[in-house]
Each structure stands twice: as structure tokens, then as C-alpha cells.
Design a protein around this motif. Structure first.
Motif, short mmCIF file in Angstrom:
data_model
loop_
_atom_site.label_atom_id
_atom_site.label_comp_id
_atom_site.label_asym_id
_atom_site.label_seq_id
_atom_site.Cartn_x
_atom_site.Cartn_y
_atom_site.Cartn_z
N LEU A 1 63.34 49.48 38.19
CA LEU A 1 63.93 48.59 37.23
C LEU A 1 62.56 46.57 38.04
N SER A 2 62.56 46.92 39.56
CA SER A 2 61.30 46.61 40.01
C SER A 2 59.67 46.46 40.17
N GLY B 1 55.50 44.36 36.36
CA GLY B 1 54.17 44.47 36.06
C GLY B 1 54.02 43.13 35.40
N LEU B 2 55.38 42.76 34.46
CA LEU B 2 55.59 41.49 33.79
C LEU B 2 54.57 40.21 34.91
N ALA C 1 51.84 37.67 33.55
CA ALA C 1 51.96 36.50 33.51
C ALA C 1 50.56 36.10 34.46
N ALA C 2 50.54 36.50 35.63
CA ALA C 2 49.69 35.90 36.35
C ALA C 2 47.97 35.67 35.20
N PHE C 3 48.00 36.96 34.70
CA PHE C 3 46.48 36.96 34.45
C PHE C 3 46.39 35.63 32.88
N ILE C 4 47.74 35.89 32.49
CA ILE C 4 47.61 34.90 31.47
C ILE C 4 47.73 33.37 31.75
N LEU C 5 48.49 32.95 32.76
CA LEU C 5 48.25 32.12 33.48
C LEU C 5 46.75 31.99 33.99
N LEU C 6 46.15 32.42 34.54
CA LEU C 6 45.09 32.42 35.10
C LEU C 6 43.66 32.16 33.66
#
Length: 99
Positions: free
Chosen positions: A23-24, A29-30, A34-39
Motif C-alpha cells: 500500500l505504501s 506511485g499515486l 499527481a506531482a507530474f500532473i500538477l507540474l
């Protein structure tokens, strides 16, 4: 009796540790996604989100297209080897100059 009990407790603890680890990794990975999408959004680019699946079996991916020639026929026969004459490179060209 105590050994069996400790063995079962150890199995449960290791199974829970494996679930927590898995789970970690999923959460990391999520977060990276999310960081790549936000960037990309901060840079003014629309993120390219797509789901890609392979619909064919593994063997069919390596099949030749109808009418295609084999790679050996495209580059010539194996007996068409052409040797080149080797020559010495002068020493002045071997040094890299950083001027």
C-alpha cells in the motif's frame, strides 16, 4: 503449543507488513503521478492521460505483415560482405582540445 502460536503470530505480522509495504508503494506511485500532473498544469500544458492496453496475444505481436520482406532480404545476402582498408589516424587528431 507455544511454538505453533508464535509461528502463526509471525505469519500474521509478516503478512500485515507485506500489505503495508504494498500500500505504501501504491501511495508513492499515486503521489508521483499527481506531482507530474500538477507540474504539467503549472507549466500550462494539458496532461496527456491515457490508458493503453495490448489487445493481441504475445505471439501475434511478432508476426510479419503480409507482403513484408525479411530483414535479411532487405539488407542483402550474408555473402555480400565488403571489407574496407584500415588506415592509421595521425596522433594530432587524437588529442581533444578544449580551447
Amino acid at each position: 503449543m507455544l511454538g505453533q502460536w508464535l509461528g502463526r503470530v509471525l505469519k500474521v505480522v509478516l503478512a500485515l507488513a507485506g500489505v503495508v509495504f504494498t500500500l505504501s508503494l501504491l501511495v508513492v506511485g499515486l503521489l508521483v503521478a499527481a506531482a507530474f500532473i500538477l507540474l504539467s498544469l503549472l507549466r500550462g500544458r494539458k496532461p496527456a492521460l491515457r490508458w493503453q492496453t495490448v489487445r493481441q496475444g504475445g505471439a501475434s505481436l511478432w508476426r510479419q505483415a503480409p507482403g513484408a520482406q525479411p530483414a535479411a532480404a532487405q539488407r542483402g545476402e550474408a555473402g555480400d560482405v565488403v571489407d574496407v582498408e584500415a588506415r592509421e589516424v595521425p596522433a594530432s587528431h587524437q588529442a581533444i582540445r578544449l580551447d
